[in-house]
Write a protein that holds these residues in place. Sequence first.
Motif, PDB file in Angstrom:
ATOM      1  N   LEU A 115     -43.264  -0.312  12.593  1.00 33.23           N
ATOM      2  CA  LEU A 115     -43.509  -0.275  11.143  1.00 33.23           C
ATOM      3  C   LEU A 115     -42.223  -0.526  10.372  1.00 33.23           C
ATOM      4  O   LEU A 115     -42.230  -1.211   9.343  1.00 33.23           O
ATOM      5  CB  LEU A 115     -44.115   1.069  10.738  1.00 33.23           C
ATOM      6  CG  LEU A 115     -45.593   1.297  11.018  1.00 33.23           C
ATOM      7  CD1 LEU A 115     -46.052   2.604  10.375  1.00 33.23           C
ATOM      8  CD2 LEU A 115     -46.451   0.152  10.523  1.00 33.23           C
ATOM      9  N   LEU A 121     -41.474  -4.399  10.869  1.00 34.98           N
ATOM     10  CA  LEU A 121     -42.422  -5.300  10.209  1.00 34.98           C
ATOM     11  C   LEU A 121     -42.410  -5.132   8.692  1.00 34.98           C
ATOM     12  O   LEU A 121     -42.521  -6.116   7.955  1.00 34.98           O
ATOM     13  CB  LEU A 121     -43.833  -5.061  10.760  1.00 34.98           C
ATOM     14  CG  LEU A 121     -44.058  -5.526  12.200  1.00 34.98           C
ATOM     15  CD1 LEU A 121     -45.430  -5.073  12.685  1.00 34.98           C
ATOM     16  CD2 LEU A 121     -43.930  -7.044  12.320  1.00 34.98           C
ATOM     17  N   SER A 122     -42.287  -3.908   8.208  1.00 37.61           N
ATOM     18  CA  SER A 122     -42.258  -3.719   6.750  1.00 37.61           C
ATOM     19  C   SER A 122     -41.000  -4.344   6.153  1.00 37.61           C
ATOM     20  O   SER A 122     -41.041  -4.906   5.053  1.00 37.61           O
ATOM     21  CB  SER A 122     -42.362  -2.238   6.389  1.00 37.61           C
ATOM     22  OG  SER A 122     -41.262  -1.497   6.888  1.00 37.61           O
ATOM     23  N   TRP A 144     -54.386  -1.718   8.601  1.00 39.58           N
ATOM     24  CA  TRP A 144     -52.944  -1.707   8.842  1.00 39.58           C
ATOM     25  C   TRP A 144     -52.235  -2.677   7.895  1.00 39.58           C
ATOM     26  O   TRP A 144     -51.075  -2.439   7.535  1.00 39.58           O
ATOM     27  CB  TRP A 144     -52.632  -2.022  10.307  1.00 39.58           C
ATOM     28  CG  TRP A 144     -53.033  -3.394  10.790  1.00 39.58           C
ATOM     29  CD1 TRP A 144     -54.179  -3.729  11.454  1.00 39.58           C
ATOM     30  CD2 TRP A 144     -52.267  -4.607  10.669  1.00 39.58           C
ATOM     31  NE1 TRP A 144     -54.187  -5.072  11.747  1.00 39.58           N
ATOM     32  CE2 TRP A 144     -53.025  -5.630  11.284  1.00 39.58           C
ATOM     33  CE3 TRP A 144     -51.035  -4.917  10.113  1.00 39.58           C
ATOM     34  CZ2 TRP A 144     -52.580  -6.957  11.349  1.00 39.58           C
ATOM     35  CZ3 TRP A 144     -50.579  -6.236  10.169  1.00 39.58           C
ATOM     36  CH2 TRP A 144     -51.342  -7.227  10.780  1.00 39.58           C
ATOM     37  N   GLU A 145     -52.904  -3.739   7.480  1.00 40.53           N
ATOM     38  CA  GLU A 145     -52.293  -4.669   6.531  1.00 40.53           C
ATOM     39  C   GLU A 145     -51.985  -3.972   5.205  1.00 40.53           C
ATOM     40  O   GLU A 145     -50.954  -4.225   4.581  1.00 40.53           O
ATOM     41  CB  GLU A 145     -53.209  -5.867   6.290  1.00 40.53           C
ATOM     42  CG  GLU A 145     -53.401  -6.766   7.492  1.00 40.53           C
ATOM     43  CD  GLU A 145     -54.647  -6.429   8.302  1.00 40.53           C
ATOM     44  OE1 GLU A 145     -55.189  -7.317   8.980  1.00 40.53           O
ATOM     45  OE2 GLU A 145     -55.085  -5.255   8.262  1.00 40.53           O
ATOM     46  N   ILE A 180     -48.759  -1.770   5.776  1.00 41.26           N
ATOM     47  CA  ILE A 180     -47.519  -2.542   5.855  1.00 41.26           C
ATOM     48  C   ILE A 180     -47.177  -3.148   4.497  1.00 41.26           C
ATOM     49  O   ILE A 180     -45.998  -3.174   4.089  1.00 41.26           O
ATOM     50  CB  ILE A 180     -47.626  -3.620   6.951  1.00 41.26           C
ATOM     51  CG1 ILE A 180     -47.596  -2.934   8.319  1.00 41.26           C
ATOM     52  CG2 ILE A 180     -46.508  -4.651   6.832  1.00 41.26           C
ATOM     53  CD1 ILE A 180     -47.719  -3.850   9.503  1.00 41.26           C
TER      54      ILE A 180
END
Length: 531
Positions: free
Chosen positions: A42, A45-46, A72-73, A76
């Motif tokens: 996380l 990706l964030s 999850w989209e 994020i």
Amino acid sequence: MSLNATPETALTIHELITEAASRYQQRPALFDGKNQFTFAELDKLSARVAKHFLKLGLKKGDVIAVQLPNTWEFVIAHLAAARAGLVFNPLSPNYRKNELSYMLGHCETKALITTNQLKGFRHDALAAELKESLPALEHTIITGASEETDHINFYSFMKEDPVGIAEEDMEQNLPSMDDPAVIMFTSGTESNPKAVLHTFQTFVPAHLMNGKEYKVTEEDTILSVTPLCHMFSLPMIIIGMKYGAKQYLYRDYQVDTVIDVLKRDSISFFIAAPAHLIDMIHHLRTIDRADVKMRLILTGGTKIPAQMVKDLRELLDCSVGAQWGMTEVCAGTFTRPDDNPSYAWETVGKATPAGEVIIVNDQYEQVPRGETGEIAFKGECLFKEYYKNEAATKEAFSESGYFLTGDQGWLDEKGYLHFVGRTKDTINRGGLKYHASEVEEALNMHPNIQQSAVVSVPDPRLGERGCAYVSLRENKSFDLEEMKQYLLEKGFAKYKVPEFLEVRESLPATPSGKISKGPLRKEAAHLQPSK
């Protein structure tokens, strides 16, 4: 640092993400039944998605709207927006053109993230239409494949860091505690909803303190079936990050499948509206419940049925918490896991560590314990303003700085709040709220209608449903199906369409000529759905 926040809770979201990645590393943070992300992932990706936001030309203070289900989209995008200094505006997937045009226009939203299609509705096509009509909306970003060529694919952000964005660019856009973090829309006294603005200071520390009160730990798996775009569930993202809890993301509520998830994935902290829980009780009685390992159920949004709490405690051997809150105040009061069980149906708890509740009379003077009046709130989690609505902001506060909620209640000697009812003209249908004037304004434009008034009808499952009272122009007719079709064609979300229609020769009025809703509410309290 705020008055009650400690160094442990006085964090921005980007600081929280970095801390969680360091502390919990490869522990699972998110799971949706198929995709799983660790805390370290996380973080990575964030940060990557945040860089792509900057590559698009978005900058600190710009508003980014996200209209996605519990995925999850969504998570994020939320974390990435915070890292890029963007103001996060979560929007219900139920909203259509009527609502979105106003909300995106009001905030001068620069980017919209939505899905391609959900429940048969083409969100990508609507996003393209909105982009053409709203000058400020520069980017539409879609999760999933789309026939619309002007959109950006969200998943393209996930593959690699963009060229030309350095760590220095990220540093320049990092927000401080006093910077705006979240804008969420709520119904107000006007036909258009109000934009509630929270900073990182008003949004993060209080919720981290509340998470500690909920006793969230690394051993917990959290599941919210209420939408992440609402203040009831959105904070669970940062609470999970802080305390190392795993978050299970569940998209489409179905009573049998959600109970399967409770059993299979050892959900220990469950957030749901009373309507969800009432549905589940009937199902739970018919199955083997040995594999459900529940610690705490948190509910709110309406008066909590006593029998529901008793049934849940009996069936699942867990604590049930009741919460009162608003977008403006976050979680204002809630019961704690170790409270006397009866508090969860007799009260809506005591104040958050970040706030204070008092009861005031019509002159905004504090009344003694046990006396009913308007609930007023002050605290660190109180919103900063109604964005671009200075008059409404000023009107919402007493001279002593308390937010006047419009809700009625009383405090007992132990400081627990007993919720009586809502005085603001808002319909709360299963946790989805809208203001009556939104619908009235549209109905009044119908050529057959002379006057209209929308009031709530008490409902044992959803809390409230809507009823439209109308008087008609001479020699005109109007029926329930015609009303539903008319409002849907006007672009209203389905939950805002009243489920009752009462036609009257005239509507009761005050001496000044305004419609008097008191008699209508009394009448609506006895309405029953048609067979």
